[in-house]
Design an enzyme around this catalytic site. Structure first.
Site, PDB file in Angstrom:
ATOM      1  N   ARG A   1      43.112 -16.920  30.090  1.00 25.39           N
ATOM      2  CA  ARG A   1      41.915 -16.070  30.044  1.00 25.39           C
ATOM      3  C   ARG A   1      42.098 -14.899  29.071  1.00 25.39           C
ATOM      4  NH1 ARG A   1      40.240 -15.461  36.369  1.00 25.39           N
ATOM      5  NH2 ARG A   1      42.348 -14.658  36.656  1.00 25.39           N
TER       6      ARG A   1
ATOM      7  N   HIS B   1      39.536 -15.761  24.829  1.00 29.46           N
ATOM      8  CA  HIS B   1      38.065 -15.581  24.792  1.00 29.46           C
ATOM      9  C   HIS B   1      37.668 -14.100  24.738  1.00 29.46           C
ATOM     10  CE1 HIS B   1      36.828 -15.127  29.316  1.00 29.46           C
ATOM     11  NE2 HIS B   1      37.962 -14.522  29.087  1.00 29.46           N
TER      12      HIS B   1
HETATM   13  C1  LIG Z   1      41.283 -11.088  31.553  1.00 30.25           C
HETATM   14  S1  LIG Z   1      42.879 -10.463  31.908  1.00 30.25           S
HETATM   15  C2  LIG Z   1      43.781 -11.968  32.140  1.00 30.25           C
HETATM   16  C3  LIG Z   1      45.036 -11.783  32.943  1.00 30.25           C
HETATM   17  C4  LIG Z   1      45.764 -13.069  33.318  1.00 30.25           C
HETATM   18  N1  LIG Z   1      46.281 -13.764  32.141  1.00 30.25           N
HETATM   19  C5  LIG Z   1      44.902 -13.955  34.188  1.00 30.25           C
HETATM   20  O1  LIG Z   1      44.514 -15.056  33.777  1.00 30.25           O
HETATM   21  O2  LIG Z   1      44.602 -13.532  35.324  1.00 30.25           O
HETATM   22  C6  LIG Z   1      43.381  -9.899  30.296  1.00 30.25           C
HETATM   23  C7  LIG Z   1      44.739  -9.223  30.290  1.00 30.25           C
HETATM   24  O3  LIG Z   1      45.043  -8.897  28.934  1.00 30.25           O
HETATM   25  C8  LIG Z   1      45.809  -7.695  28.963  1.00 30.25           C
HETATM   26  N2  LIG Z   1      45.773  -7.097  27.613  1.00 30.25           N
HETATM   27  C9  LIG Z   1      44.666  -6.651  26.950  1.00 30.25           C
HETATM   28  N3  LIG Z   1      45.017  -6.197  25.742  1.00 30.25           N
HETATM   29  C10 LIG Z   1      46.389  -6.334  25.632  1.00 30.25           C
HETATM   30  C11 LIG Z   1      47.318  -6.057  24.613  1.00 30.25           C
HETATM   31  N4  LIG Z   1      46.913  -5.524  23.446  1.00 30.25           N
HETATM   32  N5  LIG Z   1      48.634  -6.343  24.814  1.00 30.25           N
HETATM   33  C12 LIG Z   1      49.025  -6.901  26.005  1.00 30.25           C
HETATM   34  N6  LIG Z   1      48.168  -7.204  27.025  1.00 30.25           N
HETATM   35  C13 LIG Z   1      46.861  -6.921  26.837  1.00 30.25           C
HETATM   36  C14 LIG Z   1      45.086  -6.880  30.019  1.00 30.25           C
HETATM   37  O4  LIG Z   1      45.895  -5.813  30.495  1.00 30.25           O
HETATM   38  C15 LIG Z   1      44.795  -7.943  31.087  1.00 30.25           C
HETATM   39  O5  LIG Z   1      45.839  -8.014  32.035  1.00 30.25           O
END
Ligand SMILES: C[S@@+](CC[C@H](N)C(=O)[O-])C[C@H]1O[C@@H](n2cnc3c(N)ncnc32)[C@H](O)[C@@H]1O
Length: 339
Positions: free
Chosen positions: A241, A244
């Site tokens: 996730r 997208h």
């Molecule tokens: C929609 S969540 C998905 C989390 C997990 N993979 C799941 O399927 O439940 C998106 C994740 O991307 C992380 N994220 C966003 N930008 C990021 C970045 N630049 N570096 C590392 N993580 C990031 C957010 O903290 C969040 O935990």
């Protein structure tokens, strides 16, 4: 039943915002929890929720027309099976979704016209900052969003069933959030260790959950920014996730960082909604295309077809394998190999 006329269909479509707001108010007031196992009149519900009785009565009548409630003030209003999904305590609850769709997601959609004219992200235009920055500054809304993400995690349990992790030594979950998916994979793969990678504050919050599951000794927590680098040393990398949320340019940066961290032959697993080809599954396709517009408005991201993923992955040196593994909640597991 006579077929619905074009005029009636159009009227229903343009009223979509009314339904979104009515559902949001019902969810925010906790009406469905009040109606758990009982019928109640508008006056009783107004007393229980602190709402204005006559206004609430009119909202309840509208919710009956939407199929969320049934009944009236004579015998009391009751939840329908659809309305049950606004309760907090049922599997598949969509209460937090109704709240998000009626508040910050709703306001962001007010900027959709700006997005369509300029290609810029509606959320950033309306709020003056990206969605993740906004949520970092609004902890109540962030917690509600996290609860919704967690409710949609039913597909995690199927991942070790459709992909054989038994040969993996180190599994890296890139932007693995609360560690729910990595924990599920490690619990099913006792010989493997894991690296949970996400931003610093998310990693800190994930520690307790992994400890409670007895997995902390097999799991390293690494904080950082995936647009700069990704931990090396894994033989399976997971992106669940994530893609997208981002446009092609930033996905390419992220995938290139994964490529640099990986050895030749290492596996990359991608869990996403997949836009089905036209004519294959019209219901899922309609859902994915609606979500695609939502991602465009919220983050500048996009939903993709298998071919979109193939060409995006190829730009970063990955070969997408043809097989697609369907998962619950309309998710799909795709497998790519680092060349
Ligand atoms: C929609 S969540 C998905 C989390 C997990 N993979 C799941 O399927 O439940 C998106 C994740 O991307 C992380 N994220 C966003 N930008 C990021 C970045 N630049 N570096 C590392 N993580 C990031 C957010 O903290 C969040 O935990």
């Amino acid at each position: 039943m006579p077929e619905e006329s074009p005029s009636s269909i159009m009227l229903r479509l343009v009223q979509g915002a009314w339904a979104t707001q009515a559902l949001h108010v019902a969810a925010a007031l906790g009406l469905a929890d009040e109606l758990r196992d009982r019928a109640a009149t508008s006056r009783e519900l107004a007393e229980a929720t602190g709402a204005h009785a006559d206004s609430l009565h009119r909202l309840l009548r509208y919710l009956v027309t939407l199929g969320v409630l049934e009944g009236d003030d004579t015998g009391g209003f009751r939840l329908t099976p659809v309305g049950e999904l606004l309760r907090t305590d049922v599997p598949g609850s969509q209460r937090e979704r109704a709240i998000a769709y009626g508040t910050w997601n709703y306001q962001a959609f007010g900027g959709l016209s700006h997005t369509i004219r300029t290609g810029q992200t509606a959320f950033d235009h309306v709020f003056g900052m990206p969605a993740y920055d906004y949520l970092a500054r609004h902890p109540d809304e962030a917690r509600s969003f996290d609860r919704q993400m967690q409710r949609e995690e039913a597909f995690f349990a199927k991942v070790p069933e459709v992909y054989d992790f038994s040969g993996a030594n180190t599994i890296v979950d890139v932007a693995g959030g609360n560690g729910g998916l990595l924990g599920t994979i490690l619990a099913a793969t006792p010989a493997a260790r894991g690296i949970l990678f996400d931003t610093e504050h998310v990693i800190a919050a994930a520690r307790d959950g992994l400890r409670e599951r007895g997995l902390l000794d097999r799991c390293e927590l690494a904080g950082g920014n995936f647009l700069e680098s990704v931990p090396s040393g894994g033989d399976v990398y997971v992106l669940s996730r994530i893609l997208h949320n981002w446009d092609d340019v930033r996905c390419q940066t992220l995938l290139t960082n994964c490529y640099k961290a990986m050895e030749a032959g290492a596996a990359l697993l991608i869990l996403e909604y997949l836009i089905p080809d036209a004519g294959v599954d019209e219901r899922v396709r309609a859902y994915a295309l609606a979500l695609d517009v939502n991602m465009m408005a919220l983050s500048g991201g996009r939903e993709r077809t298998w071919e979109d993923f193939r060409s995006l992955l190829a730009t970063a040196g990955f070969e997408l394998l043809p097989r697609r593994h369907p998962l619950p909640s309309n998710m799909t597991l795709l497998m790519a190999r680092r060349q």
